[in-house]
Motif scaffolding. Sequence first.
Motif, short mmCIF file in Angstrom:
data_model
loop_
_atom_site.label_atom_id
_atom_site.label_comp_id
_atom_site.label_asym_id
_atom_site.label_seq_id
_atom_site.Cartn_x
_atom_site.Cartn_y
_atom_site.Cartn_z
N GLU A 110 0.83 -1.21 0.00
CA GLU A 110 0.00 0.00 0.00
C GLU A 110 0.87 1.26 0.00
OE1 GLU A 110 -3.66 2.12 2.49
OE2 GLU A 110 -2.77 0.26 3.23
N ALA A 111 1.89 1.28 0.86
CA ALA A 111 2.78 2.45 0.93
C ALA A 111 3.51 2.66 -0.40
CB ALA A 111 3.79 2.27 2.06
N LEU A 112 3.92 1.57 -1.01
CA LEU A 112 4.63 1.65 -2.30
C LEU A 112 3.71 2.21 -3.38
CD1 LEU A 112 6.85 -1.20 -3.72
CD2 LEU A 112 5.17 -0.08 -5.16
N LEU A 113 2.48 1.72 -3.43
CA LEU A 113 1.53 2.18 -4.45
C LEU A 113 1.15 3.65 -4.23
CD1 LEU A 113 -0.75 -0.97 -4.78
CD2 LEU A 113 0.84 -0.09 -6.49
N GLN A 114 1.07 4.07 -2.98
CA GLN A 114 0.79 5.48 -2.70
C GLN A 114 1.92 6.37 -3.21
OE1 GLN A 114 0.07 5.30 1.54
NE2 GLN A 114 -2.15 5.29 1.28
N LYS A 115 3.15 5.91 -3.04
CA LYS A 115 4.31 6.66 -3.55
C LYS A 115 4.28 6.69 -5.08
CE LYS A 115 7.35 5.79 0.38
NZ LYS A 115 7.41 7.17 0.86
N ARG A 116 3.87 5.58 -5.67
CA ARG A 116 3.79 5.50 -7.13
C ARG A 116 2.76 6.51 -7.67
NH1 ARG A 116 5.72 4.07 -12.21
NH2 ARG A 116 4.19 2.95 -13.42
N LEU A 117 1.60 6.56 -7.04
CA LEU A 117 0.55 7.49 -7.48
C LEU A 117 0.97 8.94 -7.26
CD1 LEU A 117 -2.69 5.63 -6.33
CD2 LEU A 117 -1.67 5.68 -8.60
N ALA A 118 1.70 9.19 -6.17
CA ALA A 118 2.20 10.55 -5.91
C ALA A 118 3.22 10.95 -6.97
CB ALA A 118 2.83 10.62 -4.52
N TRP A 119 4.04 10.00 -7.39
CA TRP A 119 5.05 10.26 -8.43
C TRP A 119 4.37 10.55 -9.76
CZ3 TRP A 119 6.70 7.48 -12.88
CH2 TRP A 119 7.92 7.89 -13.41
N ILE A 120 3.31 9.80 -10.06
CA ILE A 120 2.55 10.03 -11.30
C ILE A 120 1.90 11.41 -11.26
CG2 ILE A 120 0.46 9.31 -12.56
CD1 ILE A 120 1.29 6.39 -11.80
N ASP A 121 1.35 11.77 -10.09
CA ASP A 121 0.72 13.08 -9.95
C ASP A 121 1.75 14.21 -10.11
OD1 ASP A 121 -1.59 14.80 -9.21
OD2 ASP A 121 -0.32 15.28 -7.50
N GLU A 122 2.96 13.97 -9.62
CA GLU A 122 4.03 14.97 -9.74
C GLU A 122 4.28 15.31 -11.21
OE1 GLU A 122 8.20 15.21 -7.62
OE2 GLU A 122 8.37 13.86 -9.33
N TRP A 123 4.24 14.29 -12.06
CA TRP A 123 4.52 14.49 -13.48
C TRP A 123 3.29 14.92 -14.27
CZ3 TRP A 123 9.09 14.90 -15.79
CH2 TRP A 123 10.21 14.42 -15.11
N ARG A 124 2.10 14.57 -13.77
CA ARG A 124 0.83 14.94 -14.42
C ARG A 124 0.82 14.61 -15.91
NH1 ARG A 124 -0.32 20.76 -11.42
NH2 ARG A 124 -0.42 19.93 -9.34
#
Length: 201
Positions: free
Chosen positions: A104-118
Amino acid sequence: MKGKGAYGKLGVVAATVSPSGALAKEKKRAILEATLAVLRERGLSGLKMEEVARRAEVGKGTIYLYFRDKKDLLKALVEERTWAFYREVEEEVRRKAPFFLRLEALLQKRLAWIDEWRGLWAAVAREAMEDPTPWLKGLHEHYLHLLEELIRSGQEEGAVRPELSPRPTAAVIAALGCSPQLETEAYMEHLLLVLRKGVAP
């Protein structure tokens, strides 16, 4: 006395070089962060070196001390942010915690990284080099290796079915935790439910 004098000179040189190196690293990081900020606000077509320099609080010429041109800057940005994300992933994979908490923590970081790049990551990579496919594939390979390591640790823990092959399972998780169509929290909740329970009745 000569030895002391030589040592004294070396000491001065070392003291001078060290802060310079730290300052250079700071400036480079500031330029990369400014580049990402401009990309997020104005898109690839609106990326101007003058604006990057202004945001980074450096002269435009300073950018060219660290990067040959815009392509080199974009390539460095993709690599720097991607490897920073992978270091975070590695910490989660190797953290002493139950498998699903780490996932879960890993996937949250992944989604945050995707959001960073938009949605800009692939476009920036294509702008950075003529054919970015082998380069991007090489970067993604490291992420898959980390996910494989996570799957194996989950199997050892008894949280992941032993008959699942780590490599394809890693590829599935990488693909699922990619582009949410729902609000992030709802997407995460549903994704983890699917991963925990599967889709069969």
